[in-house]
Design an enzyme around this catalytic site. Structure first.
Site, mmCIF file in Angstrom:
data_model
loop_
_atom_site.group_PDB
_atom_site.id
_atom_site.type_symbol
_atom_site.label_atom_id
_atom_site.label_comp_id
_atom_site.label_asym_id
_atom_site.label_seq_id
_atom_site.Cartn_x
_atom_site.Cartn_y
_atom_site.Cartn_z
ATOM 1 N N LYS A 25 -3.129 2.690 -1.808
ATOM 2 C CA LYS A 25 -4.486 3.051 -1.325
ATOM 3 C C LYS A 25 -4.287 3.984 -0.068
ATOM 4 C CE LYS A 25 -7.900 0.129 -0.542
ATOM 5 N NZ LYS A 25 -8.766 0.665 -1.830
ATOM 6 N N MET A 53 -8.157 8.537 9.732
ATOM 7 C CA MET A 53 -8.444 9.223 8.311
ATOM 8 C C MET A 53 -9.401 10.336 8.481
ATOM 9 S SD MET A 53 -9.047 5.457 6.237
ATOM 10 C CE MET A 53 -9.851 4.795 7.772
ATOM 11 N N ASP A 99 0.726 -1.107 -0.030
ATOM 12 C CA ASP A 99 -0.048 0.237 0.101
ATOM 13 C C ASP A 99 1.026 1.288 -0.100
ATOM 14 O OD1 ASP A 99 -2.442 -1.280 -0.067
ATOM 15 O OD2 ASP A 99 -2.801 -1.037 1.982
#
Length: 255
Positions: free
Chosen positions: A60, A173, A38
């Site tokens: 990602k 996030m 990732d």
């Protein structure tokens, strides 16, 4: 003639510092025939791969365009069937907002054996590195780890419940939702609650902004912080070594 034994291992690479991966994670990388890694994985970890290992970037990253999950799922299965041992190398821990469970479900649907190597989640790793305890006797009895980026773009409903508790709240996030989160806490009369925002935690370019709900937007702008970043909200943030000095500075400027 050797027959291919398809196998998929989900490996948590930790929050960024390559030294924070587990020894078992390194061993999995060393034995991999294919590594799918990732965006948040420190690429220096790929140096542990054996000669001839196929390394494929499947970036990602929250709040940005990235490789689709369906495509990654297919890659895991296809390479396991054609090459053997596939390591799915993921930032943090595969099962903490890493879609590790979804990936296992997909791979199991093809009858392929799997294993999981846990990683240090940024939710606990980055707070620890900053010496912010998630729990502290007499201050916080529990902590919530909540995503700030739901698939439909809305703010998590769990935050509307967590804000009414004394628990420490870690938002992964969550940078893009900082304004909304601040507004939510202010609506509950918690403008003085401490908060920290950590970008690129555990890496040499790490940045941190400390403040209260009322002051954190200005602090983030002053420190030029952006994504990827995590938020830590709660009285335990006062335990950060620089927090009291920061409050004195804010009080001085408000005079």
């Amino acid at each position: 003639m050797n027959t291919i034994q398809p196998f998929v291992t989900l490996v948590g690479a930790g929050p960024g510092d390559p030294d924070l991966i587990t020894l078992k994670g390194i061993k999995a990388i060393e034995s991999a025939d294919v590594i799918l890694y990732d965006a948040l994985v420190n690429e220096s970890l790929l140096s542990y791969a054996k000669a001839g290992c196929t390394k494929i970037y499947v970036g990602k990253r929250a709040e940005q365009l990235s490789t689709s999950q369906d495509y990654i799922n297919r890659l895991m299965v296809d390479y396991a069937l054609t090459h053997g041992h596939v390591v799915r190398l993921k930032g943090g821990d595969p099962f903490v907002f890493g879609r590790g469970g979804e990936e296992l479900d997909y791979v199991h649907g093809f009858g392929i054996a799997t294993a999981v190597v846990p990683g240090v989640s940024s939710a606990i790793g980055l707070t620890g590195l900053q010496k912010i305890p998630l729990t502290y006797r007499g201050i916080s009895e529990s902590f919530w780890v909540i995503t700030g980026s739901k698939s439909d773009g809305s703010l998590s409903l769990d935050l509307t419940h967590a804000v009414d508790t004394d628990a420490t709240v870690v938002v992964l996030m969550g940078y893009a939702k900082l304004q909304q989160i601040v507004a939510l806490y202010k609506s509950r009369q918690k403008a003085d609650l401490p908060i920290a925002v950590i970008q690129n935690g555990s890496l040499p370019n790490e940045r941190i902004a400390l403040g209260t709900i009322d002051s954190i937007i200005a602090a983030v702008e002053k420190s030029n912080i952006g994504a990827p970043a995590i938020l830590i909200i709660g009285e335990v943030v006062r335990k950060h070594e620089a927090f009291n000095d920061l409050l004195k500075e804010i009080q001085y400027l408000e005079r």
